[in-house]
Each structure stands twice: as structure tokens, then as C-alpha cells.
Design a protein around this motif. Structure first.
Motif, PDB file in Angstrom:
ATOM      1  N   THR A  59      -0.317   5.331   3.154  1.00  0.00           N
ATOM      2  CA  THR A  59      -0.194   4.808   1.783  1.00  0.00           C
ATOM      3  C   THR A  59       1.256   4.476   1.441  1.00  0.00           C
ATOM      4  O   THR A  59       1.513   3.558   0.657  1.00  0.00           O
ATOM      5  CB  THR A  59      -0.760   5.803   0.758  1.00  0.00           C
ATOM      6  OG1 THR A  59      -0.116   7.084   0.910  1.00  0.00           O
ATOM      7  CG2 THR A  59      -2.255   5.993   0.949  1.00  0.00           C
ATOM      8  N   LEU A  62       1.773   1.080   2.711  1.00  0.00           N
ATOM      9  CA  LEU A  62       1.149   0.068   1.864  1.00  0.00           C
ATOM     10  C   LEU A  62       2.056  -0.358   0.712  1.00  0.00           C
ATOM     11  O   LEU A  62       1.899  -1.449   0.165  1.00  0.00           O
ATOM     12  CB  LEU A  62      -0.174   0.602   1.297  1.00  0.00           C
ATOM     13  CG  LEU A  62      -1.342   0.733   2.276  1.00  0.00           C
ATOM     14  CD1 LEU A  62      -2.501   1.477   1.621  1.00  0.00           C
ATOM     15  CD2 LEU A  62      -1.807  -0.639   2.758  1.00  0.00           C
ATOM     16  N   GLY A 228       0.239   0.770   7.665  1.00  0.00           N
ATOM     17  CA  GLY A 228       0.300   0.560   6.224  1.00  0.00           C
ATOM     18  C   GLY A 228       1.206  -0.596   5.868  1.00  0.00           C
ATOM     19  O   GLY A 228       0.876  -1.437   5.020  1.00  0.00           O
ATOM     20  N   THR A 241      -4.773   1.641  -1.784  1.00  0.00           N
ATOM     21  CA  THR A 241      -4.001   2.866  -2.022  1.00  0.00           C
ATOM     22  C   THR A 241      -4.719   3.787  -3.005  1.00  0.00           C
ATOM     23  O   THR A 241      -4.837   4.999  -2.775  1.00  0.00           O
ATOM     24  CB  THR A 241      -2.609   2.512  -2.574  1.00  0.00           C
ATOM     25  OG1 THR A 241      -1.925   1.681  -1.639  1.00  0.00           O
ATOM     26  CG2 THR A 241      -1.793   3.765  -2.818  1.00  0.00           C
TER      27      THR A 241
END
Length: 530
Positions: A59, A62, A228, A241
Motif C-alpha cells: 500500500t 501504491l 505497489g 488501497t
């Protein structure tokens, strides 16, 4: 057994929340209590902890933009601080060894340098948790802190390669070709939709990336981060996310519990760990000094340094290598675990009041900043406007566009996510970059023409802090905010906000009113004329 872990985590987390402390402090306490009572960690707990860290790194990826890592204030700051801290900490450890302080006896220069290097890292888990809870992942100081953590992770990969003698496979060179599969990953992200397949796709990429990198002899955690990053540009990256958020937070409880199972401490070990934690102030001051030398603003330097002022779980890995090599007594594993745990607690308690500390000491802090600002830190006063919308997430953007349709260009938007602001500016929207909790922003912002401020932020603490700063800046207009729950509404009204809208209730009312129009009735019950 799993129920016992959940019970202790819940009770301890609830107790610390009662005293308004972060829940992770309770989870750390629960781990040590379980260890003290004789419980043993099992593979399932370790699996949970491992999954939590893997998802967290995915995450982070991301939300990360590679070009941010290439900025001098990120990579140069990270490496310079790491080198300076290793030197300072290593010298101190040698000094304590000369004084024959318990546990420091017989530590040589090589081991002292390794311990200094281990303590130079900051905890990715702790910092990301704090930034997410405060809604500051996309802020300037949040992005700087995340960038430093990523550079530290890269340094950790390099260290482990040389320390363990584990050379990556020649096949690892093929990992550079992952950039060519990005279009296929984008297509799959669009195809999975918005239901249970979305988080499952996240699990698939995070764990798949981990396994792929491990397969070719590279640290698996780094693989989760890279996968990510490959999707960070995608419009659905934010939605992905959020779909993983609950899973990540739940699994990370296993990580905090597992720290307590490292070993049982003695009072002398606790004393040494506490002594080491005093050095967190030095670590924060060193970060602040390096940040300001690279022309970051005083506020950005202060908040970034405060967030990074903790020790990392990576120190346990370095200590374990030293123990296995016979350079360090095994008691140091316990001291490191205690130091890491205590540093989490210290940072959590300090950072929750970080904005208040800055308000109190900002004049002193700003004396250390460079006279010349970086382009990213320049404030741009927006054109004249009557209404200011702070926070351009889904609710804020919807409110902004609705107001713009009603009163044309008299509304302006403010957001701390630079990429989002740049995207909206390209669309011709009247928005600008800035952190609503930034006292320096309000000092330079002309509020005389603003009659209404809308706070479209999910964090109740952010809304309170911004309201306080608007009042300090002599704002005389009205302030409105959103809340998700009735108790939050009351708290915000008490903080001086003029009107608070319950998000779910107001959405329901709006839905009902719009639906009534479909059958030709006004919301008040009167029939519409045809």
C-alpha cells in the motif's frame, strides 16, 4: 490460542484508547504480557505479522512516486543522516564499553558500528500507522518521511546482501523488466471491479511480488513495495488501497504482538533500553538539521524529524546477525526489542501533539530554515474567492464542483495531495496545494474575502486543528464540516465549527429528495408542476 491473543490485544488496546493513546501501544503491551504469562508464539501469529508488513509495503508503493525518491532532499538526507548517526552512535557505544557499562563490555569497533547502523533506521510500520491515523500520508512532510523510509529499505537490502553473503540470482536482473508488464496489471485492475475481487487482487500482487523477489534472492518485502509502485499511477490505486486498509491494520496487530515475544526483559535491560531511547531526541535533531540544510521549510523539517524519531524492527535483524556471528551477546536481542517498543510509544505520544508543538515553537523553528525555499514549498495565493473547500477527496471534490456550478468561480479548493491538485489544475479547476494544518500557510493567506470554509476531511482532529488555526488567523467567516458519527458532530460543534453535517444522514436526505423528483413531488410533499 488465537482467542487469547485477540482477547489480550482487544483489552489492552481498549484500555489505552480509554486514556486517548494510540491502540498500537496497547498491542505492544499485550505482547509482553502474553510472553510474561508463558504463552508461546505460533506460526499463525508469525504469518499474520508477515502478511501485515507485506500488505503495508504494498500500500505504501501504491501511494509512492519514484520521481519523489530522486529528489535531493529525500535520498541525500537519508544517506547523510544514516552515516552521521552510525558514526555518533558507534562512538557512544565504544565510550560506554570503555566505561564497562553492563552489556557494553567487550564490544569492539565493528560491532559498535553495526549497532549504530541498526539504530539509524526508523520504523516503517510505526510511522505509516501514525501518518495514516492522522491523515497525513499525502502531506509534504508525510511524503518526505515515506521517501526516507524507502531509501532506508533499499540500504537494508544492500546490507543484507553483503552481511549474509547471499548474492541475488543472475535471474534478478529480469526484475527490471517488470515495468513492461505494467499495462497488463492496469488492465487486470480495471477488470476486477469493485467487490471482493479488488482486495483479492491486492493480496495476489503483494504476496506474489514478495515470492517473486525471494525466488531470485532479493528481499521479498522490497518486491511487495515495487509491485505497489507499478500501480501507483492508476486511477483505482486509491480505491485498492482503501480495500486493503482493514486487512492490513488487522494483520499488523500480529506484528506488534510478536515484538513482545522476542524475549523477557530484566530491569537492567529495561534501563539500558530507556537510556537508548533518550537518544531519540538526538536522532530527531539530526534529522531536523539535515532537512533544513537541504532547504526544507522549518515546519516540514520539524514534523518529518518527529515522525522519524524512532527505532526500527530492522535493528532486530542486524542484532540477530551479530549474535549468530558471535560478535554480540544474545541479551542484546531483548534490549533491541525493548528499545524499538519504547520508541514506538514515545513517537506515538509525541506526534499526536506535533502540530500544537509547532504552533508554540514555530518562531524558533523557523529561524533554522533556509531563506530560499524549494519550488514545492512555495505558497501561491489563489484568485479571489468567497468560499474555500479544504480537502478534495470524494466528498470535498463533490462539494467543490457543486458549489462551482452554483456560484461559478467564487469557490477555491485546497488539498495536501500535490498529484491530485496538479491533476485538477490541468482540468481547469480553481484549486491549489497546501496543508490545512499548516500555520505558515494561514499567516500568508489573505482570508479577508473568504466568507465560508468547508472542511471536507475525515479526521476529527484535523478539523479541530484547522478550525483553531483559522481562528488564530482572525478568520471572521463561517466554518462547516462533515462528520460520520453523532458523537463526532458534537465534538466538532464544541470546537467552534458553526455547522456540522452528518455524512451518512445528509447523503440519505439528498438521495430521498432527488428520488422524490422522479415521481413529480417536491421534498415538502407538494406536487411539481409539469
Amino acid at each position: 490460542m488465537e482467542f487469547i491473543w485477540i482477547l489480550f490485544a482487544f483489552v489492552c488496546g481498549l484500555l489505552v484508547k480509554y486514556f486517548n493513546f494510540p491502540a498500537l501501544i496497547g498491542f505492544l503491551i499485550a505482547g509482553f504480557l502474553l510472553n510474561f504469562l508463558g504463552f508461546e508464539p505460533t506460526e499463525s501469529l508469525e504469518t499474520l505479522a508477515h502478511l501485515g508488513i507485506t500488505l503495508m509495503l504494498f500500500t505504501i508503493g501504491l501511494k509512492l512516486h519514484v520521481k519523489d525518491l530522486l529528489k535531493q532532499e529525500v535520498w541525500a538526507t537519508s544517506l547523510l543522516h544514516m552515516g552521521a548517526w552510525t558514526l555518533v552512535m558507534g562512538t557512544l557505544i565504544i565510550g560506554l564499553s570503555i566505561l564497562s557499562l553492563p552489556y557494553f563490555i567487550d564490544i569492539d569497533f565493528k560491532t559498535a558500528a553495526l549497532l549504530g547502523f541498526a539504530f539509524s533506521f526508523s520504523s516503517t510500520v510505526c510511522i505509516v500507522k501514525l501518518l495514516e491515523e492522522s491523515g497525513e500520508m499525502k502531506t509534504r512532510h508525510g511524503q518526505i518521511a515515506i521517501g526516507v523510509l524507502v531509501v532506508q529499505d533499499i540500504a537494508a537490502v544492500v546490507f543484507l546482501v553483503f552481511a549474509t553473503g547471499k548474492i541475488p540470482s543472475p535471474w534478478a536482473l529480469l526484475l527490471f523488466g517488470l515495468v513492461f508488464i505494467r499495462p497488463a496489471l492496469d488492465v487486470l485492475l480495471l477488470r476486477v471491479g469493485h467487490s471482493e475481487m479488488l482486495p483479492l487482487y491486492g493480496f495476489f500482487l503483494a504476496i506474489g511480488g514478495y515470492q517473486l523477489f525471494e525466488l531470485v534472492g532479493v528481499k521479498g518485502d522490497f518486491g511487495a513495495l515495487v509491485f505497489g509502485v507499478l500501480l501507483s499511477h492508476h486511477p483505482k490505486a486509491t480505491e485498492l488501497t482503501k480495500s486493503l486498509l482493514s486487512f492490513k491494520d488487522l494483520f499488523l496487530i500480529g506484528f506488534f504482538l510478536s515484538i513482545g515475544f522476542t524475549a523477557l526483559p530484566t530491569w537492567s535491560m529495561l534501563g539500558i533500553a530507556s537510556l537508548l531511547c533518550i537518544l531519540l531526541l538526538v536522532k530527531a535533531l539530526m534529522f531536523f538539521a539535515v532537512f533544513t540544510r537541504f532547504k526544507l521549510r522549518g515546519r516540514t523539517s520539524f514534523l518529518g524529524a518527529l515522525a522519524l524519531s524512532n527505532f526500527s524492527e530492522f535493528g532486530l535483524i542486524v542484532a540477530a546477525l551479530c549474535v549468530d556471528s558471535g560478535w554480540l551477546n544474545k541479551e542484546w536481542l531483548v534490549i533491541l526489542a525493548l528499545s524499538v517498543s519504547l520508541s514506538f510509544i514515545v513517537t506515538s505520544l509525541l506526534y499526536r501533539n506535533a502540530h500544537h508543538y509547532y504552533l508554540v515553537y514555530k518562531d524558533t523553528i523557523k529561524t533554522f530554515q533556509s531563506a530560499k525555499r524549494l519550488p514545492e514549498d512555495e505558497f501561491i495565493q489563489p484568485p479571489e474567492a468567497d468560499i474555500l473547500v479544504i480537502g478534495l477527496g470524494r466528498v470535498g471534490t463533490g462539494s467543490f464542483k457543486a458549489l462551482q456550478n452554483m456560484i461559478d468561480k467564487r469557490v477555491v479548493g485546497l488539498d495536501a495531495d500535490r498529484q491530485r491538485v496538479e491533476r485538477y489544475q490541468k482540468e481547469g479547476l480553481n484549486v491549489f496545494f497546501g496543508d490545512g494544518e499548516d500555520a505558515d500557510l494561514w499567516e500568508s493567506f489573505d482570508l479577508s474575502g473568504i466568507s465560508l470554509v468547508l472542511l471536507a476531511l475525515p479526521s476529527i482532529d484535523d478539523n479541530r486543528n484547522i478550525t483553531n488555526q483559522l481562528h488564530k488567523a482572525n478568520f471572521n467567516g463561517k466554518i462547516a464540516a462533515i462528520a460520520r458519527y453523532p458523537d463526532e458532530r458534537n465534538e466538532l460543534l464544541e470546537a467552534g465549527i458553526d455547522n456540522v453535517f452528518n455524512f451518512y444522514t445528509e447523503a440519505g436526505i439528498g438521495f430521498a429528495e432527488e428520488s422524490l423528483l422522479l415521481i413529480g413531488e417536491q421534498p415538502n410533499g407538494a406536487a411539481l408542476s409539469h
